[in-house]
Design a protein around this motif. Sequence first.
Motif, PDB file in Angstrom:
ATOM      1  N   LYS A  35       0.817  -1.222   0.000  1.00 18.08           N
ATOM      2  CA  LYS A  35       0.000   0.000   0.000  1.00 18.08           C
ATOM      3  C   LYS A  35       0.846   1.266   0.000  1.00 18.08           C
ATOM      4  O   LYS A  35       0.305   2.363   0.025  1.00 18.08           O
ATOM      5  CB  LYS A  35      -0.930   0.011   1.214  1.00 18.08           C
ATOM      6  CG  LYS A  35      -2.059  -0.978   1.093  1.00 18.08           C
ATOM      7  CD  LYS A  35      -3.100  -0.724   2.144  1.00 18.08           C
ATOM      8  CE  LYS A  35      -4.302  -1.608   1.899  1.00 18.08           C
ATOM      9  NZ  LYS A  35      -5.405  -1.260   2.794  1.00 18.08           N
ATOM     10  N   GLY A  36       2.174   1.107   0.047  1.00 18.09           N
ATOM     11  CA  GLY A  36       3.048   2.270  -0.019  1.00 18.09           C
ATOM     12  C   GLY A  36       3.484   2.819   1.321  1.00 18.09           C
ATOM     13  O   GLY A  36       4.142   3.851   1.388  1.00 18.09           O
ATOM     14  N   ARG A  37       3.107   2.157   2.405  1.00 14.66           N
ATOM     15  CA  ARG A  37       3.575   2.582   3.729  1.00 14.66           C
ATOM     16  C   ARG A  37       5.022   2.109   3.900  1.00 14.66           C
ATOM     17  O   ARG A  37       5.454   1.173   3.244  1.00 14.66           O
ATOM     18  CB  ARG A  37       2.716   1.975   4.837  1.00 14.66           C
ATOM     19  CG  ARG A  37       1.234   2.243   4.775  1.00 14.66           C
ATOM     20  CD  ARG A  37       0.851   3.696   4.946  1.00 14.66           C
ATOM     21  NE  ARG A  37       1.419   4.336   6.105  1.00 14.66           N
ATOM     22  CZ  ARG A  37       0.875   4.379   7.312  1.00 14.66           C
ATOM     23  NH1 ARG A  37      -0.285   3.796   7.534  1.00 14.66           N
ATOM     24  NH2 ARG A  37       1.464   5.012   8.302  1.00 14.66           N
ATOM     25  N   VAL A  38       5.755   2.723   4.821  1.00 10.87           N
ATOM     26  CA  VAL A  38       7.149   2.348   5.065  1.00 10.87           C
ATOM     27  C   VAL A  38       7.240   1.563   6.366  1.00 10.87           C
ATOM     28  O   VAL A  38       6.772   2.014   7.409  1.00 10.87           O
ATOM     29  CB  VAL A  38       8.058   3.595   5.117  1.00 10.87           C
ATOM     30  CG1 VAL A  38       9.491   3.202   5.418  1.00 10.87           C
ATOM     31  CG2 VAL A  38       7.997   4.353   3.805  1.00 10.87           C
ATOM     32  N   LYS A  39       7.845   0.379   6.269  1.00 11.61           N
ATOM     33  CA  LYS A  39       7.978  -0.522   7.406  1.00 11.61           C
ATOM     34  C   LYS A  39       9.394  -0.407   7.974  1.00 11.61           C
ATOM     35  O   LYS A  39      10.358  -0.373   7.212  1.00 11.61           O
ATOM     36  CB  LYS A  39       7.737  -1.948   6.911  1.00 11.61           C
ATOM     37  CG  LYS A  39       7.181  -2.889   7.914  1.00 11.61           C
ATOM     38  CD  LYS A  39       6.573  -4.112   7.260  1.00 11.61           C
ATOM     39  CE  LYS A  39       7.630  -5.016   6.667  1.00 11.61           C
ATOM     40  NZ  LYS A  39       7.160  -6.380   6.453  1.00 11.61           N
TER      41      LYS A  39
ATOM     42  N   LEU B  91       5.981   3.658   9.731  1.00  6.16           N
ATOM     43  CA  LEU B  91       6.390   5.011  10.094  1.00  6.16           C
ATOM     44  C   LEU B  91       5.229   5.996   9.989  1.00  6.16           C
ATOM     45  O   LEU B  91       4.265   5.763   9.260  1.00  6.16           O
ATOM     46  CB  LEU B  91       7.513   5.481   9.164  1.00  6.16           C
ATOM     47  CG  LEU B  91       8.837   4.744   9.236  1.00  6.16           C
ATOM     48  CD1 LEU B  91       9.860   5.426   8.338  1.00  6.16           C
ATOM     49  CD2 LEU B  91       9.372   4.696  10.653  1.00  6.16           C
ATOM     50  N   ALA B  92       5.360   7.103  10.696  1.00  5.50           N
ATOM     51  CA  ALA B  92       4.392   8.190  10.605  1.00  5.50           C
ATOM     52  C   ALA B  92       4.512   8.855   9.233  1.00  5.50           C
ATOM     53  O   ALA B  92       5.545   8.727   8.557  1.00  5.50           O
ATOM     54  CB  ALA B  92       4.652   9.208  11.704  1.00  5.50           C
ATOM     55  N   ALA B  93       3.471   9.550   8.820  1.00 10.40           N
ATOM     56  CA  ALA B  93       3.429  10.151   7.486  1.00 10.40           C
ATOM     57  C   ALA B  93       4.595  11.110   7.243  1.00 10.40           C
ATOM     58  O   ALA B  93       5.181  11.131   6.153  1.00 10.40           O
ATOM     59  CB  ALA B  93       2.103  10.877   7.300  1.00 10.40           C
ATOM     60  N   ALA B  94       4.955  11.891   8.247  1.00 15.56           N
ATOM     61  CA  ALA B  94       6.046  12.865   8.084  1.00 15.56           C
ATOM     62  C   ALA B  94       7.382  12.157   7.861  1.00 15.56           C
ATOM     63  O   ALA B  94       8.179  12.575   7.012  1.00 15.56           O
ATOM     64  CB  ALA B  94       6.114  13.755   9.311  1.00 15.56           C
ATOM     65  N   ASP B  95       7.616  11.075   8.614  1.00 17.45           N
ATOM     66  CA  ASP B  95       8.859  10.322   8.459  1.00 17.45           C
ATOM     67  C   ASP B  95       8.867   9.550   7.148  1.00 17.45           C
ATOM     68  O   ASP B  95       9.917   9.385   6.516  1.00 17.45           O
ATOM     69  CB  ASP B  95       9.038   9.350   9.630  1.00 17.45           C
ATOM     70  CG  ASP B  95       9.187  10.075  10.953  1.00 17.45           C
ATOM     71  OD1 ASP B  95       9.750  11.181  10.952  1.00 17.45           O
ATOM     72  OD2 ASP B  95       8.735   9.538  11.972  1.00 17.45           O
ATOM     73  N   GLU B  96       7.688   9.083   6.742  1.00 13.66           N
ATOM     74  CA  GLU B  96       7.548   8.355   5.477  1.00 13.66           C
ATOM     75  C   GLU B  96       8.040   9.197   4.313  1.00 13.66           C
ATOM     76  O   GLU B  96       8.728   8.706   3.424  1.00 13.66           O
ATOM     77  CB  GLU B  96       6.065   8.047   5.257  1.00 13.66           C
ATOM     78  CG  GLU B  96       5.762   6.602   5.052  1.00 13.66           C
ATOM     79  CD  GLU B  96       4.275   6.360   4.938  1.00 13.66           C
ATOM     80  OE1 GLU B  96       3.638   6.942   4.027  1.00 13.66           O
ATOM     81  OE2 GLU B  96       3.759   5.599   5.747  1.00 13.66           O
ATOM     82  N   LYS B  97       7.656  10.474   4.317  1.00 12.96           N
ATOM     83  CA  LYS B  97       8.036  11.385   3.244  1.00 12.96           C
ATOM     84  C   LYS B  97       9.554  11.477   3.116  1.00 12.96           C
ATOM     85  O   LYS B  97      10.103  11.456   2.024  1.00 12.96           O
ATOM     86  CB  LYS B  97       7.484  12.775   3.541  1.00 12.96           C
ATOM     87  CG  LYS B  97       6.474  13.256   2.568  1.00 12.96           C
ATOM     88  CD  LYS B  97       6.063  14.661   2.933  1.00 12.96           C
ATOM     89  CE  LYS B  97       4.672  14.908   2.402  1.00 12.96           C
ATOM     90  NZ  LYS B  97       4.156  16.207   2.777  1.00 12.96           N
TER      91      LYS B  97
END
Length: 66
Positions: A19-23, A50-56
Amino acid sequence: MPKMKTKSSCKKRFKVTAKGRVKAGQAGKRHGMIKRTNKFLRNARGTTTLAAADEKIVKSMMPYSR
């Protein structure tokens, strides 16, 4: 146009889910286990997303993982 380079540190530490989230692995388990509570250790097993901000930030260093 040449290929973009992936940061080697990110390549080793993170995976991108379908889904594009970062593990990523849970933090805080390298040393000092005696002072940590059993609840903390139990909850810090395995991996987390990860949280959205860290994901970016991470995704900017992994150009082909989108």
